[in-house]
Design a protein around this motif. Structure first.
Motif, PDB file in Angstrom:
ATOM      1  N   UNK A   1      -7.000  -4.250  -1.895  1.00  0.00           N
ATOM      2  CA  UNK A   1      -5.695  -3.987  -2.835  1.00  0.00           C
ATOM      3  C   UNK A   1      -6.086  -4.020  -4.188  1.00  0.00           C
ATOM      4  N   UNK A   2      -6.768  -4.788  -4.763  1.00  0.00           N
ATOM      5  CA  UNK A   2      -6.958  -5.142  -6.069  1.00  0.00           C
ATOM      6  C   UNK A   2      -7.831  -4.160  -6.513  1.00  0.00           C
ATOM      7  N   UNK A   3      -8.648  -3.479  -5.878  1.00  0.00           N
ATOM      8  CA  UNK A   3      -9.522  -2.601  -6.225  1.00  0.00           C
ATOM      9  C   UNK A   3      -8.857  -1.363  -6.315  1.00  0.00           C
ATOM     10  N   UNK A   4      -7.525  -1.225  -6.084  1.00  0.00           N
ATOM     11  CA  UNK A   4      -6.958   0.236  -5.923  1.00  0.00           C
ATOM     12  C   UNK A   4      -7.201   0.809  -4.678  1.00  0.00           C
ATOM     13  N   UNK A   5      -7.455   0.085  -3.593  1.00  0.00           N
ATOM     14  CA  UNK A   5      -7.778   0.556  -2.250  1.00  0.00           C
ATOM     15  C   UNK A   5      -9.145   1.495  -2.544  1.00  0.00           C
ATOM     16  N   UNK A   6     -10.135   0.937  -3.109  1.00  0.00           N
ATOM     17  CA  UNK A   6     -11.362   1.646  -3.302  1.00  0.00           C
ATOM     18  C   UNK A   6     -12.309   1.647  -1.962  1.00  0.00           C
TER      19      UNK A   6
ATOM     20  N   UNK B   1      10.313  -6.177  -3.748  1.00  0.00           N
ATOM     21  CA  UNK B   1       9.732  -4.680  -4.186  1.00  0.00           C
ATOM     22  C   UNK B   1       8.589  -4.885  -5.171  1.00  0.00           C
ATOM     23  N   UNK B   2       8.219  -4.031  -5.418  1.00  0.00           N
ATOM     24  CA  UNK B   2       6.833  -4.052  -6.399  1.00  0.00           C
ATOM     25  C   UNK B   2       6.710  -3.128  -7.382  1.00  0.00           C
TER      26      UNK B   2
ATOM     27  N   UNK C   1       0.781  -1.184  -0.054  1.00  0.00           N
ATOM     28  CA  UNK C   1       0.161  -0.222   0.068  1.00  0.00           C
ATOM     29  C   UNK C   1       0.999   1.084   0.001  1.00  0.00           C
ATOM     30  N   UNK C   2       1.911   1.090   1.000  1.00  0.00           N
ATOM     31  CA  UNK C   2       2.795   2.433   1.063  1.00  0.00           C
ATOM     32  C   UNK C   2       3.484   2.796  -0.625  1.00  0.00           C
ATOM     33  N   UNK C   3       3.822   1.744  -1.125  1.00  0.00           N
ATOM     34  CA  UNK C   3       4.536   1.927  -2.310  1.00  0.00           C
ATOM     35  C   UNK C   3       3.513   2.337  -3.329  1.00  0.00           C
ATOM     36  N   UNK C   4       2.494   1.825  -3.372  1.00  0.00           N
ATOM     37  CA  UNK C   4       1.561   2.296  -4.348  1.00  0.00           C
ATOM     38  C   UNK C   4       1.333   3.868  -3.944  1.00  0.00           C
ATOM     39  N   UNK C   5       0.937   4.207  -2.880  1.00  0.00           N
ATOM     40  CA  UNK C   5       1.017   5.800  -2.582  1.00  0.00           C
ATOM     41  C   UNK C   5       2.174   6.553  -3.097  1.00  0.00           C
ATOM     42  N   UNK C   6       3.408   5.886  -2.789  1.00  0.00           N
ATOM     43  CA  UNK C   6       4.553   6.762  -3.276  1.00  0.00           C
ATOM     44  C   UNK C   6       4.523   6.819  -4.849  1.00  0.00           C
ATOM     45  N   UNK C   7       4.141   5.646  -5.595  1.00  0.00           N
ATOM     46  CA  UNK C   7       4.147   5.738  -6.860  1.00  0.00           C
ATOM     47  C   UNK C   7       3.278   6.841  -7.385  1.00  0.00           C
ATOM     48  N   UNK C   8       2.219   7.040  -6.946  1.00  0.00           N
ATOM     49  CA  UNK C   8       1.063   7.509  -7.489  1.00  0.00           C
ATOM     50  C   UNK C   8       1.307   9.307  -6.669  1.00  0.00           C
ATOM     51  N   UNK C   9       2.186   9.321  -5.637  1.00  0.00           N
ATOM     52  CA  UNK C   9       2.478  10.629  -5.441  1.00  0.00           C
ATOM     53  C   UNK C   9       1.311  11.164  -4.367  1.00  0.00           C
TER      54      UNK C   9
ATOM     55  N   UNK D   1      -4.433   5.750  -7.301  1.00  0.00           N
ATOM     56  CA  UNK D   1      -3.506   4.692  -6.692  1.00  0.00           C
ATOM     57  C   UNK D   1      -3.830   3.474  -7.538  1.00  0.00           C
ATOM     58  N   UNK D   2      -2.979   2.713  -8.126  1.00  0.00           N
ATOM     59  CA  UNK D   2      -3.422   1.640  -8.853  1.00  0.00           C
ATOM     60  C   UNK D   2      -3.050   0.262  -7.753  1.00  0.00           C
ATOM     61  N   UNK D   3      -3.580  -0.983  -8.283  1.00  0.00           N
ATOM     62  CA  UNK D   3      -3.225  -1.868  -7.614  1.00  0.00           C
ATOM     63  C   UNK D   3      -1.889  -2.631  -7.545  1.00  0.00           C
ATOM     64  N   UNK D   4      -1.399  -3.302  -6.665  1.00  0.00           N
ATOM     65  CA  UNK D   4       0.008  -3.830  -6.571  1.00  0.00           C
ATOM     66  C   UNK D   4      -0.015  -4.778  -7.949  1.00  0.00           C
TER      67      UNK D   4
END
Ligand code: FAD
Ligand code: NAP
Length: 564
Positions: A531-536, A563-564, A459-467, A546-549
């Motif tokens: 997670x699959x829902x993009x944290x809906x 890493x992801x 989740x943190x990684x997806x947050x980082x990637x999405x800014x 934010x996109x799913x892992x």
């Protein structure tokens, strides 16, 4: 004092981290490792002077795991899995602590942990979108994210008995055991409590003590552990297919493997059912709960198991009055099932006695012992095996302030409210490892910890990637989850007694079934769907969607990620 304690270190002030972690047990350790693996900076704080959490604090005689060693261990590193070798089927506390220390050395975890440091406050700054964390040693650091790994059974419950302060006899709590140990040789010992810690420690204390008096408020069911030295053949077989072994365990309700019979206890004729129970009793361990599939769902099935165990108690304990007192009348497995080695046999020893304090509670501590009803007991040591403020106790002891000045304690005053046991509305960027509302204490805690830490890391990684700036659950989803946690609990016989699962062991705590009883497989599918829902189910502020892992941790189709 351990050099790790670094008593003279200066406070850290105004240092910024990606993540601040509270706790240095298995949860905090793995969280640090994962964060490092994905390049996020982290600082962890730990009250103790070393890693290990539960296994650092609970050094009472006889302390050991009741999940098999081959299963109560990290799965994240294949090398670690292969290199480490357990000496017994169920590992003792010293060996588990040694394992924790080995992991800390191997992955150089200590350099990011500040020991002998208690986190006192954590507040979310709504303008900076950062958590400010303060400690009892004057540290003041910030993190974009805050992860609590404070443990479910880490806040010792020492009831405030009258006269305790004036008592001249050493008072020990099993969860805060002296590190130098305690020699009971020739001493008159009083033990308060008959939960798992008492049941493990009483037989060992009785070996050395001159006399032992056990004060019992509620009897507990205990099944024999049947611990053995590690079967090296078994170890080799498990190690040869460890990933499959772990994956299979994840498909089981409590996330560990044991012989499980899908039939109802009522399908089986009484004589065959008795033989079946005998078979499970001979095998020993928590697996006894798997003797039939409906032991925790159907009262009549449960009664058959309860009566079987009461029969065992009667057959072991020679004094019928003591046997009757030791025999629980509540639902079998409602309170956490205890696993023992020679517990009931200990009450046949001439220097061990049992005092029922259910009707006449311990009146007070005196200078030399305990007063109960009109009797006084002189002791040379008193052991309080009185358990923990479970699930939320350690969080309650930190002032955690989220949006609009709301504290977590205030929000949870009628019982914990979380989404998936991982997050709580109004507390952005805050995660709990094995928090209330997750399987946690109803599961093998090692996979429960690893699954949470992996979910959080993704989740943190997806947050980082999405800014993205902040993430917090939507209130409606949290309400639904709390409702679901309560619904599944009400279907189980486990919600029918005064256990610590519902906070009933401590007066004044709200009575709410805190862990998620729907089982580990259902729970992890739910976490993955989120997670699959993009944290809906969450409100995410700032950044791109934010996109799913790309890979999903923790299903039976799981593949590990660094890493992801
Ligand atoms: P913990 O090990 O409790 O670690 C939390 C750490 O956080 C502690 O070291 C604590 O000092 C620290 N901390 C808390 N508050 C603060 C603060 N404010 N600031 C800084 N640090 C803080 N589970 C099983 O699955 N199988 C078993 O057989 C089993 N046996 C158990 C036996 C005993 C005696 C007990 C008490 C528990 C047992 N458990 C068992 C549950 C056990 O707690 C977990 O298995 C696991 O060790 C929990 O790891 P953790 O890191 O989540 O929490
Ligand atoms: P516990 O199960 O909560 O037992 C505490 C005992 O103290 C109970 O018998 C309780 O009685 C008694 N007690 C509390 N306050 C009392 C009072 N004021 N007067 C008299 N008696 C009082 O705590 P625990 O034994 O430490 O175990 C906690 C959990 O840790 C376990 O359930 C388990 O999850 C874990 N654990 C596991 C193992 C293992 O085998 N792996 C070993 C130890 C602990 P009541 O029942 O009436 O409240």
């Amino acid at each position: 004092m351990s050099p790790r304690a670094d008593p003279d270190r200066p406070p850290e002030t105004d240092v910024e981290f990606d993540v601040v972690v509270i706790g240095g047990g298995f949860g905090g350790m793995y969280m640090l490792h994962r964060l490092r693996g994905v390049g996020m900076s982290a600082r962890a704080f730990e009250v103790a002077d070393d890693v290990g959490g539960t296994w650092y604090w609970n050094r009472y005689p006889g302390a050991r795991c009741d999940v098999e060693s081959m299963q109560y261990s990290y799965s994240f590193s294949e090398d670690l899995e292969q290199d480490w070798s357990w000496s017994e089927k169920y590992a003792s506390q010293p060996e588990i602590l040694e394992y924790a220390r080995h992991v800390a050395d191997r992955f150089e975890l200590r350099r990011d942990i500040r020991f002998r440091t208690r986190v006192t406050t954590a507040s979310f700054d709504e303008r900076a979108h950062r958590w400010t964390v303060e400690t009892d040693r004057g540290d003041r650091v910030t993190g974009r994210f805050l992860v609590s790994a404070v443990g479910c059974l880490s806040a010792a419950n020492l009831p405030a008995f009258e006269g305790m302060d004036d008592c001249q006899v050493p008072i020990l709590h099993t969860g805060q055991w002296p590190h130098r140990g305690f020699d009971f040789s020739g001493l008159r010992v009083g033990v308060i409590g008959t939960g798992s810690s008492a049941i493990q420690s009483i037989p060992v204390i009785a070996r050395d003590a001159k006399s032992v008096v056990v004060f019992q408020r509620t009897p507990n069911y205990a099944v024999p552990a049947r611990n053995t030295p590690m079967n090296r053949d078994y170890e080799r077989r498990v190690k040869a297919s460890y990933p499959d072994f772990r994956a299979l365990a994840r498909t089981r309700m409590p996330a560990f493997l044991f012989q499980y019979d899908k039939r109802s206890a009522l399908e089986v004729p009484p004589a065959a059912r008795e033989r079946h129970y005998e078979d499970y009793w001979r095998r020993g361990g928590l697996g006894f709960l798997g003797a039939f599939s409906d032991l925790l769902l159907n009262q009549a099935s449960n009664d058959s198991a309860a009566e079987f165990v009461r029969g065992k108690i009667r057959s072991v304990v020679k004094d019928p009055t003591v046997a009757r007192l030791l025999s629980p009348s509540n639902v079998f497995g409602c309170k956490r099932l205890c696993v023992d080695t020679g517990y009931y046999e200990t009450f046949n020893l001439p220097h061990v006695s049992l005092v029922d304090v259910s009707e006449t509670p311990i009146r007070r501590f005196t200078e030399t012992g305990l007063a109960v009803a009109d009797r006084h007991y002189d002791f040379d040591a008193i052991v309080c095996a009185t358990g923990f403020a479970a699930m939320t106790g350690s969080l309650d002891r930190i002032r955690i302030t989220g949006r609009n000045g709301m504290t977590l304690k205030e929000k949870w005053k009628a019982g914990p409210r979380t989404y998936l046991g991982l997050t709580s509305a109004g507390f952005p960027n805050f995660f709990t490892v094995t928090g209330p509302g997750s399987p946690s204490v109803l599961a093998n805690m090692m996979p429960a910890i690893e699954q949470h830490v992996d979910w959080i890391t993704h989740c943190l990684l997806r947050m980082e990637e999405a800014g993205a700036r902040t993430i917090e659950p939507m209130v409606a989803n949290e309400d639904d989850w709390v409702g679901h946690v309560n619904d599944v609990a009400s279907e189980s016989l486990r919600s029918t007694c005064s256990s610590w699962y519902i906070g009933a062991n401590i007066p004044g705590r709200p009575r709410v079934f805190m862990p998620y009883i729907g089982g580990f497989p259902a729970y992890l599918e739910r976490c993955n769907a989120e997670a699959e829902s993009g944290y809906a189910g969450f409100t995410i502020e700032g950044g791109a969607p934010v996109t799913p892992p790309r890979t999903f941790p923790w299903t039976t189709r799981w593949t590990a990620v660094t890493s992801n």
